[in-house]
Write a protein that holds these residues in place. Structure first.
Motif, PDB file in Angstrom:
ATOM      1  N   GLU A  46      78.480  38.352  39.987  1.00  0.00           N
ATOM      2  CA  GLU A  46      77.352  38.186  40.903  1.00  0.00           C
ATOM      3  C   GLU A  46      76.381  37.133  40.377  1.00  0.00           C
ATOM      4  O   GLU A  46      75.874  36.303  41.149  1.00  0.00           O
ATOM      5  N   LEU A  49      78.048  33.701  40.877  1.00  0.00           N
ATOM      6  CA  LEU A  49      78.086  33.357  42.305  1.00  0.00           C
ATOM      7  C   LEU A  49      76.702  32.933  42.783  1.00  0.00           C
ATOM      8  O   LEU A  49      76.575  32.053  43.645  1.00  0.00           O
ATOM      9  N   VAL A  52      76.412  29.349  42.051  1.00  0.00           N
ATOM     10  CA  VAL A  52      77.187  28.516  42.976  1.00  0.00           C
ATOM     11  C   VAL A  52      76.389  28.272  44.260  1.00  0.00           C
ATOM     12  O   VAL A  52      76.302  27.144  44.753  1.00  0.00           O
ATOM     13  N   LEU A  53      75.793  29.324  44.799  1.00  0.00           N
ATOM     14  CA  LEU A  53      74.993  29.178  46.019  1.00  0.00           C
ATOM     15  C   LEU A  53      73.762  28.317  45.773  1.00  0.00           C
ATOM     16  O   LEU A  53      73.396  27.472  46.598  1.00  0.00           O
ATOM     17  N   LEU A 167      78.857  27.029  53.723  1.00  0.00           N
ATOM     18  CA  LEU A 167      79.955  27.498  52.867  1.00  0.00           C
ATOM     19  C   LEU A 167      81.114  26.514  52.974  1.00  0.00           C
ATOM     20  O   LEU A 167      82.153  26.785  53.563  1.00  0.00           O
ATOM     21  N   THR A 172      83.221  27.039  48.185  1.00  0.00           N
ATOM     22  CA  THR A 172      84.348  27.976  48.118  1.00  0.00           C
ATOM     23  C   THR A 172      85.100  27.847  46.802  1.00  0.00           C
ATOM     24  O   THR A 172      85.440  28.854  46.160  1.00  0.00           O
ATOM     25  N   CYS A 175      83.088  29.344  44.040  1.00  0.00           N
ATOM     26  CA  CYS A 175      83.182  30.810  44.026  1.00  0.00           C
ATOM     27  C   CYS A 175      84.488  31.266  43.372  1.00  0.00           C
ATOM     28  O   CYS A 175      84.505  32.233  42.598  1.00  0.00           O
TER      29      CYS A 175
END
Length: 511
Positions: A46, A49, A52-53, A167, A172, A175
């Motif tokens: 988490e 991720l 990444v966002l 996204l 992707t 992730c």
């Protein structure tokens, strides 16, 4: 097939017609003021991720780990007959939003946050999570809150979500690599912590390692869509980060002569992945009871999803035009997938466990579970249990199943046939209700007691085979201190336990 936004009836109008749930789009202009909420995995992945966002220009926040209070809230505001993962995740979201609404008001919460989660369909309540979420939000006065469900088979979902949630292919891929890296860190963590000489040192190193990965993923070079594919597949950027993490683990001293049974975790995806109240803190409980945990990797689950997709092309080869070509391309993609994981694992000295091959798991499970029944983890769950037993990867299997979960009910039924064939396989199926901890853990403890005896017998037999005493083995380790580091790789010598493998390894080197 899943849909990007799963629609559900909310109210009847104009003679009884359904009005489908359609959240207000999340626009690019809102990016600086809207935070994406997500959760439901373990904290390591988490955190990365989130990076990444954020690297894609989003604001992101991980929901807190679900608690028993969330379970009760989920049952109160949604369907009381839902499985406990649904109750936990629903209540977790609602309690977070209600806390925020109390501070800034419901209208501000609806503007400030959106919720991002996975969508699917099949023989599982997972495909109906959105209905529980929406019902709970409506019952909590937050019906205007926006939630978006990601399809497993679509990358570009702007039409449904709006252009604020970008996204794209680089995100992707980010992730995917985040899951690969954190899976490897988690696996090594669970191999090291039960044997650490200084309590808490492994935990500290893992925290540092995940923050290292957070910075690496947040600050990674930006590329266009197809340039990103080439970069991710060829760069040494992430392997370099994993080597740095390996050096951090090298500071940990371990005592691998502690005899501990290895317990392989399997079961429903959420329960086997999350760490906390939703699964009775089973990972830490097992460690406290003297076991070494073999965690369930998300990487293995995604490899299984790839295999499921390819099985359709297998079935239609010679019938559907292009099926053989698609199967070949898919097999190539799956090989690349495994090669990427192997490269990152190699950067960590091949210390984390390798992932089992999906075709081998399918072959092992075939006599007991049809490979085309794909609810939950399908035949893979059965295959993993047999694989871990036959390959001496674990002394015991602990399967975590939600109360009344149909896919896991099927797997438990199939495992009855497996136990008939392999009566010495130690198997503990735990039905997780969320509030029946004593019953589940006491059941697990009974099987764990036998696993401890088996691990001790294995160790005693290894000593007998080696011709050495435990004092002689310790003396050899003291004379070779590098073998007491967490990053020293003890080869698999045909035993499940680290202590037994170490004894046989020392005996071979001492000759």
């Amino acid at each position: 097939m899943a849909t990007a936004i799963t629609e559900r009836p909310t109210e009847r109008r104009d003679g009884g017609h359904y009005r489908a749930y359609t959240p207000r789009p999340f626009t690019r202009a809102e990016r600086d003021s809207v935070t994406i909420l997500f959760g439901g995995l373990h904290w390591r992945v988490e955190r990365v991720l989130q990076a990444v966002l954020e690297s894609a220009g989003h604001q992101a926040q991980v929901l807190p780990v679900a608690t028993k209070d969330d379970l009760l809230t989920g049952r109160e505001v949604a369907d009381i007959g839902q499985c406990c993962p649904t109750s936990f995740t629903t209540g977790n979201l609602v309690n977070f939003l209600k806390k925020e609404a109390k501070a800034v008001g419901a209208e501000e919460v609806n503007k400030k946050f959106v919720y991002l989660t996975a969508g699917s369909c099949g023989a599982c309540r997972f495909g109906q999570y959105h209905q529980s979420y929406e019902l709970a939000l409506r019952n909590s006065g937050l019906e205007a809150f926006r939630m978006f469900l990601l399809a497993q088979d679509q990358l570009d979902q702007k039409a449904a979500m709006g252009d604020g949630l970008d996204l794209n292919l680089p995100v992707t891929l980010g992730c995917l690599w985040a899951i690969f890296c954190t899976d490897l860190v988690q696996d090594l963590e669970y191999q090291v912590r039960p044997f650490e000489v200084v309590p808490g040192q492994t935990e500290a190193v893992v925290r540092e390692s995940i923050e290292l990965l957070y910075q690496a993923f947040r600050n990674r070079p930006k590329r266009g869509p197809w340039a990103s594919v080439a970069w991710f597949l060829t760069t040494g950027y992430f392997a370099k980060a994993m080597r740095r993490i390996r050096r951090k683990f090298d500071a940990i001293e371990v005592d691998r002569l502690r005899v501990k049974p290895v317990v392989k975790i399997t079961g429903e995806f959420y329960l086997q992945t999350v760490e906390g109240d939703p699964n009775y803190n089973i990972h830490r409980w097992l460690e406290a009871e003297g076991a070494e945990v073999y965690p369930a990797g998300i990487t293995v689950w995604m490899d299984y999803l790839l295999r499921l997709g390819l099985q359709r092309f297998e079935d239609y080869s010679g019938i559907e035009k292009g099926a053989r070509l698609k199967l070949g391309l898919g097999r190539t993609a799956q090989a690349i997938y495994r090669r990427v994981v192997a490269r990152l694992r190699r950067a960590m000295g091949d210390l984390p466990r390798d992932i089992p091959h999906q075709l081998e798991l399918r072959r092992l499970a075939a006599p007991y579970f049809h490979s085309r029944l794909d609810g939950g983890e399908g035949d893979m769950l059965v295959g993993k249990a047999i694989w871990a037993h036959q390959k001496k990867k674990a002394h015991m299997i602990c399967e975590l199943s939600p109360y009344s979960c149909m896919p896991n009910t099927m797997s438990i039924g199939a495992m009855a046939g497996v136990i008939g064939k392999y009566p010495d396989l130690l198997y503990a199926p735990l039905e997780i209700k969320g509030d029946a901890e004593v019953h589940a853990l006491s059941r697990c403890q009974m099987i764990l007691t036998e696993a401890k005896k088996r691990a001790q017998r294995e160790f005693d037999e290894a000593l007998a085979r080696s011709g050495m005493t435990i004092e002689q083995v310790r003396a050899y380790l003291d004379a070779h201190p590098k073998m007491k580091r967490a990053t020293y790789r003890v080869p698999h010598m045909g035993c499940a336990g680290q202590a037994a493998n170490l004894v046989l390894h020392v005996a071979r080197k001492a000759r």
